[in-house]
Design an enzyme around this catalytic site. Structure first.
Site, mmCIF file in Angstrom:
data_model
loop_
_atom_site.group_PDB
_atom_site.id
_atom_site.type_symbol
_atom_site.label_atom_id
_atom_site.label_comp_id
_atom_site.label_asym_id
_atom_site.label_seq_id
_atom_site.Cartn_x
_atom_site.Cartn_y
_atom_site.Cartn_z
ATOM 1 N N SER A 80 0.852 -1.193 0.000
ATOM 2 C CA SER A 80 0.000 0.000 0.000
ATOM 3 C C SER A 80 0.885 1.239 0.000
ATOM 4 O O SER A 80 1.938 1.244 0.661
ATOM 5 C CB SER A 80 -0.909 0.015 1.228
ATOM 6 O OG SER A 80 -1.541 1.284 1.372
ATOM 7 N N TYR A 91 -2.115 0.492 10.009
ATOM 8 C CA TYR A 91 -2.096 -0.192 8.716
ATOM 9 C C TYR A 91 -0.804 0.111 7.965
ATOM 10 O O TYR A 91 -0.134 -0.787 7.444
ATOM 11 C CB TYR A 91 -3.307 0.246 7.902
ATOM 12 C CG TYR A 91 -3.416 -0.368 6.534
ATOM 13 C CD1 TYR A 91 -3.732 -1.714 6.381
ATOM 14 C CD2 TYR A 91 -3.217 0.399 5.391
ATOM 15 C CE1 TYR A 91 -3.848 -2.281 5.116
ATOM 16 C CE2 TYR A 91 -3.332 -0.151 4.122
ATOM 17 C CZ TYR A 91 -3.643 -1.491 3.994
ATOM 18 O OH TYR A 91 -3.751 -2.054 2.747
#
Length: 395
Positions: A219, A232
């Site tokens: 990501s 995250y």
């Protein structure tokens, strides 16, 4: 000098013939990159006709067209044959769509899901071939990982395991680091890092034997300080660094390692507003009173609204990500990094080449721009308990 009626006609015929041949061989996609390239060639044609003699204009345009189509051509790919691939996190989103694509191409796909009776698992059973093997796996449970490893070894004895796609990911909070419980960091690390690490290590003997591929979905939040995605983002940063280490260490064994860094896409887990609302309420209910007073409930509500607003810009077509995963598995020379999604390249350019203040402003503008915490707003003269205690200690 007498002008030819169409001095560059021969060059355009050459470009058209090669483009048609590449399209027929599926080496070229009819899309915006091709159309943009043709528009630039047309502009170059116009310029050459005004500045160069006809033979030179013809040669320049033909060379530019040939080089452009060569750059746009898909790299050589390996045949699918009887290759087997294990993909994690296939209940929804990228995992589910990748399973469909690879199964249709003829791969033997082993797909892990959290629930064998989930809507995604049932959909895969209904639309895929009998080659598909669905396995239940929770990456936080070592016994699930052990079962998947044993099953994979037993069912790939004839074909070998060509690829592992680490797609499963987890995030259950959108909040500043101080507002995020340490447990949320552990939860993200258990799935996004430790689970993927244990599974990858367990499959390395098979991958070394086949000189196969490891593909991991990361990501941009692991490369950039996205507001409110600390838990995250740090877990994704860890797994991407691990994959870079694998890429160096496993190169002598012939294993190629790629990381996919996708933009924002409309996957079910991202766009389920009810789940994010429940998580926000849970955060508010468990936040220590001191932090709630310092930041204010409206601060958390504001961040939550901006997060949901950013998700409305998510792209509905997941094919750029599935295409990138497929290329990483089959390209003769896959890339180390893939950046599918609109604006991702610009985002990384800003991150690597512009000053820190502009990078921060960019992320806040297009993702989350937090408001001031309650204790820092003008007119808020009261101190939080911690500030009061600090002042008392200092005096």
């Amino acid at each position: 000098m007498e002008r030819w009626p169409w001095p560059s006609g021969g060059a355009w015929l050459l470009v058209a013939a090669r483009a048609l041949l590449q399209l027929l061989r599926a080496d070229l996609r009819l899309g915006s990159p091709l159309l943009a390239a043709l528009a630039l060639l047309a502009a170059l044609d116009w310029l050459c006709q005004r500045l160069l003699p006809p033979p030179a204009a013809l040669a320049v345009l033909a060379a530019a067209g040939w080089i452009t189509l060569s750059r746009l051509a898909r790299p050589p790919r390996l045949p699918v044959a009887t290759r087997a691939v294990l993909i994690t996190g296939c209940d929804t989103g990228f995992g589910k769509e990748t399973v469909k694509k690879l199964d249709a191409m003829g791969f033997m796909v082993l797909a892990t899901v959290l629930d064998l009776n989930s809507p995604g698992a049932l959909e895969l059973r209904a639309c895929c071939s009998p080659r598909l093997k669905l396995l239940r796996m929770n990456l936080t449970k070592p016994e699930d990982i052990s079962h998947v490893l044993e099953f994979t070894k037993a069912h790939t004895t004839s074909t070998g395991l060509w690829g592992l796609v680490n797609n499963a990911g987890f995030n259950d909070i959108v909040a500043d680091v101080e507002l995020s419980p340490v447990a949320t960091f552990r939860n993200c690390m258990e799935v996004n890092f430790f689970g993927a690490l244990e599974l990858t290590k367990g499959l390395l003997p098979l991958l070394r034997h086949s000189k196969g591929r490891i593909v991991t979905v990361g990501s941009p939040a692991g490369d950039m300080p996205y507001p409110c995605l600390a838990a995250y983002g740090t877990s994704k940063a860890a797994i991407v660094l691990l994959m870079d280490l694998f890429g160096c260490e496993l190169l002598p064994w012939g294993i190629k390692v790629s990381v996919i860094q996708p933009g924002c896409f409309k996957t079910e887990s991202v766009t389920n507003v009810n789940i994010w609302e429940q998580r926000k309420q849970l955060l508010l209910a468990n936040l220590p009173r001191e932090l709630l007073q310092a930041y204010g409930e409206e601060y958390i509500e504001h961040s939550h609204r901006q997060f949901l607003n950013s998700l409305r810009k998510a792209l509905p077509d997941l094919s750029p990500v599935t295409d990138a995963i497929t290329d990483a598995l089959l390209a003769a020379q896959p890339r180390r990094r893939y950046y599918p999604g609109r604006g991702v390249g610009l985002m990384y350019f800003i991150h690597y080449y512009l000053p820190e203040s502009l990078r921060r402003r960019f992320l806040q503008t297009f993702f989350i721009s937090p408001c001031l915490p309650r204790a820092l707003r003008p007119g808020q003269t009261g101190l939080t308990p911690s500030q009061d205690a600090t002042e008392g200690t200092q005096t």
